[in-house]
Motif scaffolding. Structure first.
Motif, PDB file in Angstrom:
ATOM      1  N   SER A  46      -4.473   1.665  -1.527  1.00 16.66           N
ATOM      2  CA  SER A  46      -3.643   2.825  -1.884  1.00 16.66           C
ATOM      3  C   SER A  46      -4.383   3.778  -2.811  1.00 16.66           C
TER       4      SER A  46
ATOM      5  N   SER B 256      -4.348  -4.549  -1.138  1.00 23.45           N
ATOM      6  CA  SER B 256      -3.399  -3.523  -0.699  1.00 23.45           C
ATOM      7  C   SER B 256      -3.318  -2.375  -1.692  1.00 23.45           C
TER       8      SER B 256
ATOM      9  N   THR C 241       0.839  -1.203   0.000  1.00 24.70           N
ATOM     10  CA  THR C 241       0.000   0.000   0.000  1.00 24.70           C
ATOM     11  C   THR C 241       0.871   1.248   0.000  1.00 24.70           C
TER      12      THR C 241
END
Length: 244
Positions: free
Chosen positions: A147, A143, A62
Motif C-alpha cells: 500500500s 500487504s 492493502t
C-alpha cells in the motif's frame, strides 16, 4: 520514483528467482539424491497452501491501508485493527507449528513411506511447517508495504531470501557435505531474516507516512468484522478463478 524503474527492478527480481530455480534444482537433485530431494517437492506443495490460508486478507489490508492515509486519526484506527489481524496470523502460525510437530512425530514416516532415517524425516517435515508459519506471518506486513508502493523494497527482500535459500544453501551442502537437514535449516534461517526485514521496513515506512499526515478530514472507521467478511468474499472469488 520512476514507474519504469520500479517495473524493471520488480521484473528483474522475478527473473532472477526463476533462473535460480532452473539452475539450483538439478544441482540439489545431484547432491541430495532422489529420496532427500523428494522432501523438497513435498515442501513446495505445502508452501502452495499459503495462499489458501491467507483467505484474501492480504488484498483487503492493502486496500484499507491506502484508505487510512487520509488523516492521522484514520491511520491510527487502521493501525489498531492491523495489529489485531497480525495477532490472528500469529495464532494461526503457532497452531501450524503445533500441528507440524504432531504430524512429523506421529505420521510423517507412514505418510511419506520413505527409507530415510527417522530423525531426518521428522526434522525435515517439522521444518516445513516452521517455514510455512514464518512466511504466513509475513503476509500482513507485505500487504501494508504494498500500500506504500514499496515494490522495490519487497523485491530486494525477496532477492535476499531467495539467494540465502538457494545458492547459499547449495554451497553449504556441497562444501560441507551437508544433507537435507542442512537445506531445511537454511530455509528456516532465510525465512526468519526476511520476516525481520519486513517488520523493520514496515515500522520505518509507517513512521514516515505518519509524519506526513494531518488531523483534518473525515475519519475512517475500520471494523475487523467487515474486513474479514470482505476478505472471505475476495478469497472465494480468487479460488474460483484459480479453479477455472
Amino acid at each position: 520514483m520512476n514507474v519504469k524503474y520500479n517495473t524493471v527492478i520488480v521484473y528483474s527480481s522475478r527473473i532472477y528467482t526463476a533462473i535460480l530455480g532452473l539452475m539450483i534444482i538439478p544441482q540439489l537433485l545431484v547432491h541430495l539424491g532422489t529420496s532427500q530431494f523428494g522432501l523438497i517437492g513435498i515442501f513446495a506443495v505445502i508452501q502452495a497452501c499459503l495462499q489458501i490460508l491467507d483467505a484474501g486478507i492480504g488484498g483487503v489490508l492493502t486496500r484499507e491501508s491506502i484508505k487510512s492515509r487520509s488523516n492521522i486519526d484514520s491511520f491510527n484506527n487502521f493501525t489498531l485493527i492491523f495489529y489485531k489481524i497480525v495477532y490472528f496470523f500469529l495464532i494461526i502460525s503457532v497452531l501450524v507449528i503445533v500441528l507440524g510437530w504432531f504430524f512429523s512425530t506421529n505420521y510423517a514416516l507412514d505418510f511419506l513411506n520413505t527409507t530415510l532415517d527417522r530423525n531426518i524425516v521428522i526434522y525435515s517435515v517439522f521444518s516445513m511447517f516452521i517455514i510455512f508459519a514464518i512466511k504466513y506471518i509475513q503476509g500482513p506486513f507485505r500487504s501494508v508495504l504494498l500500500s506504500y508502493e514499496k515494490h522495490i523494497t519487497l523485491s530486494i527482500i525477496d532477492v535476499i531470501g531467495v539467494t540465502i535459500s538457494n545458492p547459499i544453501a547449495l554451497l553449504l551442502i556441497i562444501y560441507y557435505k551437508g544433507d537435507i537437514v542442512t537445506y531445511f535449516t537454511i530455509q528456516v534461517i532465510s525465512s526468519m531474516i526476511c520476516s525481520i526485514l519486513l517488520y523493520l521496513c514496515y515500522k520505518i515506512y509507517s513512521n514516515k507516512v505518519k509524519l506526513t499526515l494531518t488531523s483534518s478530514g473525515d475519519v475512517n472507521d475500520f471494523e475487523i468484522k467487515k474486513i474479514i467478511h470482505f476478505a472471505f468474499q475476495l478469497s472465494i472469488l480468487s479460488l474460483s478463478l484459480i479453479h477455472i
